[in-house]
Design a protein around this motif. Structure first.
Motif, mmCIF file in Angstrom:
data_model
loop_
_atom_site.group_PDB
_atom_site.id
_atom_site.type_symbol
_atom_site.label_atom_id
_atom_site.label_comp_id
_atom_site.label_asym_id
_atom_site.label_seq_id
_atom_site.Cartn_x
_atom_site.Cartn_y
_atom_site.Cartn_z
ATOM 1 N N GLY A 22 0.572 -0.903 0.376
ATOM 2 C CA GLY A 22 0.066 -0.098 0.571
ATOM 3 C C GLY A 22 1.118 1.269 -0.121
ATOM 4 N N ASP A 23 0.082 1.743 0.927
ATOM 5 C CA ASP A 23 1.387 3.247 0.420
ATOM 6 C C ASP A 23 2.462 3.522 1.503
ATOM 7 N N ARG A 24 3.406 3.092 0.713
ATOM 8 C CA ARG A 24 4.657 2.919 0.682
ATOM 9 C C ARG A 24 5.776 4.567 1.552
ATOM 10 N N LYS A 25 5.448 5.393 0.597
ATOM 11 C CA LYS A 25 5.375 7.081 1.486
ATOM 12 C C LYS A 25 5.606 7.260 2.624
ATOM 13 N N ALA A 26 4.573 6.503 3.337
ATOM 14 C CA ALA A 26 4.520 7.157 4.695
ATOM 15 C C ALA A 26 5.070 6.509 5.263
ATOM 16 N N HIS A 27 5.674 5.477 4.794
ATOM 17 C CA HIS A 27 6.789 4.199 5.468
ATOM 18 C C HIS A 27 7.885 3.730 4.778
ATOM 19 N N HIS B 170 9.288 11.893 12.521
ATOM 20 C CA HIS B 170 8.925 12.418 10.919
ATOM 21 C C HIS B 170 7.447 12.432 10.757
ATOM 22 N N PRO B 171 7.230 13.031 10.179
ATOM 23 C CA PRO B 171 6.334 14.016 9.927
ATOM 24 C C PRO B 171 5.551 14.204 10.650
ATOM 25 N N TYR B 172 4.856 12.699 10.456
ATOM 26 C CA TYR B 172 3.793 12.212 11.707
ATOM 27 C C TYR B 172 3.877 13.124 13.097
ATOM 28 N N LEU B 173 5.038 12.496 13.588
ATOM 29 C CA LEU B 173 5.268 12.283 14.520
ATOM 30 C C LEU B 173 4.866 14.815 14.969
ATOM 31 N N LEU B 174 5.020 15.156 14.216
ATOM 32 C CA LEU B 174 5.364 16.826 14.123
ATOM 33 C C LEU B 174 4.331 17.178 14.803
ATOM 34 N N ALA B 175 3.167 16.486 13.457
ATOM 35 C CA ALA B 175 2.198 17.037 13.123
ATOM 36 C C ALA B 175 0.906 16.643 13.884
ATOM 37 N N ASP B 176 0.346 14.466 14.266
ATOM 38 C CA ASP B 176 -0.658 14.675 14.869
ATOM 39 C C ASP B 176 -0.424 14.644 16.460
ATOM 40 N N ASN B 177 -1.253 15.593 16.684
ATOM 41 C CA ASN B 177 -1.115 15.899 17.965
ATOM 42 C C ASN B 177 -2.481 15.390 19.195
ATOM 43 N N ARG B 178 -2.566 13.795 18.765
ATOM 44 C CA ARG B 178 -3.608 13.084 19.250
ATOM 45 C C ARG B 178 -2.944 11.539 19.479
ATOM 46 N N HIS B 179 -1.320 12.130 20.256
ATOM 47 C CA HIS B 179 -0.553 10.867 19.905
ATOM 48 C C HIS B 179 0.394 11.421 21.476
ATOM 49 N N TYR B 180 0.016 11.059 22.438
ATOM 50 C CA TYR B 180 1.308 11.178 23.429
ATOM 51 C C TYR B 180 2.960 11.708 23.441
ATOM 52 N N THR B 181 3.023 10.522 21.797
ATOM 53 C CA THR B 181 4.973 10.634 21.696
ATOM 54 C C THR B 181 4.386 11.928 21.468
ATOM 55 N N PHE B 182 3.417 12.831 20.288
ATOM 56 C CA PHE B 182 3.868 14.357 19.929
ATOM 57 C C PHE B 182 4.132 14.947 21.121
ATOM 58 N N CYS C 218 14.736 -0.233 14.534
ATOM 59 C CA CYS C 218 15.679 0.461 13.670
ATOM 60 C C CYS C 218 15.780 0.555 12.476
ATOM 61 N N ALA C 219 14.282 0.344 11.354
ATOM 62 C CA ALA C 219 14.539 0.786 9.779
ATOM 63 C C ALA C 219 12.746 1.361 9.923
ATOM 64 N N GLN C 220 12.848 1.528 10.984
ATOM 65 C CA GLN C 220 11.528 2.473 11.738
ATOM 66 C C GLN C 220 11.516 3.999 11.275
ATOM 67 N N PHE C 221 11.086 4.981 10.688
ATOM 68 C CA PHE C 221 11.313 6.433 10.397
ATOM 69 C C PHE C 221 11.030 6.453 12.471
ATOM 70 N N LEU C 222 9.379 6.038 11.980
ATOM 71 C CA LEU C 222 8.486 7.334 12.846
ATOM 72 C C LEU C 222 8.227 6.334 14.750
ATOM 73 N N LEU C 223 8.744 7.395 14.848
ATOM 74 C CA LEU C 223 8.612 6.923 17.014
ATOM 75 C C LEU C 223 7.359 6.181 17.515
ATOM 76 N N GLU C 224 7.010 5.339 17.474
ATOM 77 C CA GLU C 224 5.488 5.399 17.633
ATOM 78 C C GLU C 224 5.645 3.849 18.249
ATOM 79 N N PRO C 225 4.910 3.914 20.284
ATOM 80 C CA PRO C 225 5.250 2.916 20.956
ATOM 81 C C PRO C 225 4.482 2.404 20.751
ATOM 82 N N ARG C 226 3.471 1.792 19.828
ATOM 83 C CA ARG C 226 3.203 0.136 19.399
ATOM 84 C C ARG C 226 4.145 -0.816 19.092
ATOM 85 N N TYR C 227 5.518 0.364 18.366
ATOM 86 C CA TYR C 227 5.973 -0.784 17.797
ATOM 87 C C TYR C 227 7.387 -1.788 18.500
ATOM 88 N N PHE C 228 6.999 -0.810 19.852
ATOM 89 C CA PHE C 228 8.340 -1.361 21.287
ATOM 90 C C PHE C 228 7.152 -3.034 22.022
#
Length: 534
Positions: free
Chosen positions: A314-319, A396-408, A462-472
């Motif tokens: 699917g959408d490979r640009k975002a990942h 990642h741009p999503y991390l900087l823009a999405d204020n619904r997540h605690y990581t923001f 280490c290949a994940q650009f986006l910081l996401e607690p679910r990956y851990f």
């Protein structure tokens, strides 16, 4: 008398099986009750309120429920494991329910809607709420029992400890609240890993069943292939240790790998009849890991020949993959945070039993014990962590823009443009201590587990650009599995109960914020309400 004894044993075994399943049934009932009443009422029961990624997952699942397997939303980046599971569970259940009601002359209000599309938003969310936590509980509990049987058998304390440890994992906050109440892939992607692994640990399991479960796990999330690779590395290392015994004497990963290479090369090329050992190694590895090898081979063929050499669909640009070793620092920080209940209890017991309490409180000690952190190790790990913070702090741009997540908000607190640069270096001691803690825990097991774990975790993170607690979550729970499987006594039982209570309280806080503290969305001008989550 022999006959009554046999009956008593059968009855006790039957009750034991009921008690094993009872916590899972209670967990499913409680989760479904919470979904049915507070969650659905707050999110809106009269209309489809899609929360973030549900906007893509729900319509796609409905296509599968209607048997339309040709339609695919290009924005979805995971394989259709959850959609296939939902269609396989919901469609027959709705048909059977309607058939039974029609036989007795009863009809319900939404029967025509269910015929048109049986996969309503509520039923899709129920697939996660009813199934995923219970499956994770039973699978994790089975893994712990199988590991315990290999060590020192079972006892009453061990049974209670295993139950509470499995319950803590089943309600692990990052995947339980709120994702087990939403139609997200995370809950089943996690549960499927341990469902497969519980059968992999059982050597009597069917070859084809292990293949089916491993493939289902990969269909739920592609990165789950890393944990199949993890178990394969462990099996291959064990086989090599059996064929080449000197490998077992290796103390470090570097020496372990070097000994493997030299032993195989020496006996294969320098010794007469050395090829027999090599062929023995190949046969033993195939016998132990043939189901894993088949699934890894099939996944490799899919990536290379069908998906154009990319893991993401699917959408490979975002990942897009990136070199992001800083994720390991975030991961060990995550591990320490969610290990606070056990760290507090361990710390308390050490102070209570120590003669020199001030020395115990101090983290560093000149003695080279496995549970103490030498100064030289701390300096080295702190230096590596500082270098990573300096060179690999990327967002990642999503991390900087999405204020619904605690990581923001966590990112803005430490790494925001208005913050001083030195602030991002404050967690460096935490990173160093976390790296040492995880690594020393793995060292107690064996170099094989240590090699396999760091390899698989690095591949996943280490290949994940986006910081996401679910990956851990899966790397942390795999680490927990072998930490929990060491020994069981009164202290570990208390720790398990304390951890379960702490996780339950944290889930209550997270769900309260999610349900009762909405805010007006700033993602667009629609004025809709958004909610906070991980």
């Amino acid at each position: 008398m022999p006959p009554p004894q046999r009956k008593c044993r059968k009855r006790s075994a039957g009750w034991k099986n009921v008690l094993d399943v009872l916590p899972a049934l209670c967990l499913s009932a409680v989760t479904y009750g919470l979904l049915k009443f507070p969650v659905q009422r707050q999110l809106g029961s009269d209309r489809d309120y899609y929360y973030i990624d549900e906007e893509f997952h729900v319509p796609q699942a409905r296509h599968y429920c209607l048997g339309d397997f040709q339609k695919w939303d290009p924005k979805i980046t995971t394989l259709p494991g959850l959609y296939l599971l939902s269609a396989a569970l919901i469609v027959p259940s709705v048909w059977l329910n309607r058939t039974l009601l029609s036989l007795v002359g009863l009809f319900y209000e939404n029967s025509n809607k269910d015929i048109i599309n049986p996969c309503t938003l509520m039923t899709l969310r129920a697939v996660n709420a009813i199934g995923a936590p219970a499956c994770l509980y039973l699978s994790y509990r089975r893994c712990l029992r199988l590991l315990l049987q290999k060590r020192n058998g079972q006892s009453v304390i061990s049974e209670w400890t295993i139950m509470f440890l499995a319950m803590s994992v089943a309600i692990f906050p990052v995947i339980y609240a709120p994702y087990s109440f939403l139609y997200y892939t995370d809950a089943w992607a996690t549960a499927s890993v341990f469902l497969w692994y519980s059968f992999h640990l059982d050597k009597s399991s069917s070859f084809w069943l292990k293949i089916v479960l491993a493939m289902f796990s990969v269909l739920c999330r592609q990165t789950n292939i890393a944990w199949i690779v993890f178990s394969t590395i462990v099996d291959v290392c064990r086989c090599a240790e059996q064929v080449y015994p000197p490998i077992q004497n290796s103390a470090s990963i570097t020496f372990y790998i070097w000994t493997c290479i030299t032993q195989i090369f020496y006996f294969t090329w320098k010794k007469k009849n050395g090829s027999r050992k090599w062929s023995t190694l190949i046969r033993t590895c195939w016998h132990e890991s043939k189901s894993n090898i088949v699934v890894i081979g099939l996944f490799g063929c899919f990536v290379i020949f069908i998906n154009g050499g990319d893991v993401v669909v699917g959408d490979r640009k975002a990942h897009t993959p990136s070199v992001h070793p800083m994720q390991l620092c975030y991961f060990v920080g995550f591990t320490l945070v969610f290990s606070v209940p056990r760290l507090l209890l361990t710390f308390y017991n050490r102070i209570k039993n120590s003669k020199n309490r001030l020395k115990t409180i101090w983290l560093f000690n000149d003695n080279m014990r496995i549970d103490e952190m030498p100064k030289t190790t701390f300096i080295a790990l702190a230096g590596v962590s500082t270098a990573l913070v300096y060179s690999n702090t990327i967002a990642h741009p999503y991390l900087l823009a999405d204020n619904r997540h605690y990581t923001f908000y966590a990112w803005r607190l430490l790494f925001g443009p208005s913050k001083p640069v030195w602030l991002r270096y404050l967690p460096v001691p935490l990173y160093a201590y976390g790296l040492y803690t995880v690594d020393s825990t793995l060292t107690r097991l064996s170099p094989a587990y240590k090699l396999a774990y760091w390899t698989s975790t690095s591949v996943v993170l280490c290949a994940q650009f986006l910081l996401e607690p679910r990956y851990f979550v899966v790397p942390y729970l795999v680490y927990r599995l072998y930490t929990d499987g060491n020994e069981y006594n009164n202290i570990t039982c208390k720790m398990a109960v304390f951890e379960f209570v702490m996780y339950s309280c944290l889930n209550l806080i997270i769900m309260s914020i999610f349900l009762y503290r909405p805010f007006t969305s700033t993602m667009d001008d629609s004025g809709r309400l958004d909610r906070f989550t991980w």
